[in-house]
Design a protein around this motif. Structure first.
Motif, short mmCIF file in Angstrom:
data_model
loop_
_atom_site.label_atom_id
_atom_site.label_comp_id
_atom_site.label_asym_id
_atom_site.label_seq_id
_atom_site.Cartn_x
_atom_site.Cartn_y
_atom_site.Cartn_z
N CYS A 63 39.21 18.16 -32.48
CA CYS A 63 39.91 17.12 -32.91
C CYS A 63 41.28 17.26 -32.41
O CYS A 63 41.93 18.50 -32.44
N ASP A 65 44.02 16.15 -33.43
CA ASP A 65 45.27 15.72 -34.28
C ASP A 65 45.40 16.98 -35.29
O ASP A 65 46.26 17.64 -35.61
N CYS A 66 43.87 17.32 -35.86
CA CYS A 66 43.94 18.39 -36.84
C CYS A 66 43.26 19.75 -36.47
O CYS A 66 43.32 20.71 -37.17
N SER A 83 37.22 15.08 -40.67
CA SER A 83 38.13 15.77 -41.65
C SER A 83 39.37 14.83 -41.56
O SER A 83 39.78 14.36 -42.88
N CYS A 84 40.15 14.38 -40.66
CA CYS A 84 41.09 13.45 -40.68
C CYS A 84 41.09 12.08 -40.11
O CYS A 84 41.84 11.30 -40.36
N LYS A 85 39.86 11.71 -39.77
CA LYS A 85 39.45 10.47 -39.21
C LYS A 85 40.01 9.99 -37.97
O LYS A 85 39.99 8.72 -37.68
N SER A 86 40.85 10.86 -37.26
CA SER A 86 41.01 10.54 -35.88
C SER A 86 40.30 10.26 -34.89
O SER A 86 39.03 10.92 -35.04
#
Length: 100
Positions: A63, A65-66, A83-86
């Protein structure tokens, strides 16, 4: 190295990642095939090189983003981060290496 006119797509993918590590998109661009086709062949490529004293090494998708990289299928194409839906997912990086 095989004659590219006679090699199957799977053989061409395996030959390419023997020479250099690459993402599925890079492989698709180099071999002039659709990236979905590369993803469809990766599991077969991994199984076929195992019998020849080699293995496919995979730096899993990640990911952007995270940083999550624990995807269930490292040779798959995840649509979003659990985890963060990105949806900003970096592709796996692949290479073929001789086993010791």
């Amino acid at each position: 190295m095989r004659d590219l006119d006679e090699a199957t797509t799977r053989e061409r993918i395996a030959d390419h990642i023997r020479e250099q590590e690459a993402t599925p998109s890079e492989i698709a661009d180099t071999l002039d095939v659709h990236v979905d086709s590369v993803y469809a062949h990766l599991g077969h490529v991994a199984r076929s090189v195992e019998g020849s004293g080699e293995r496919v090494l995979v730096a899993p998708p990640e990911c952007a983003d995270c940083g999550f990289s624990g995807f269930d299928e490292p040779l798959g194409r995840p649509s979003k981060c659990p985890s963060c839906k990105s949806e900003r997912i970096r592709e796996p990086v692949l290479r073929v290496e001789a086993t010791r």
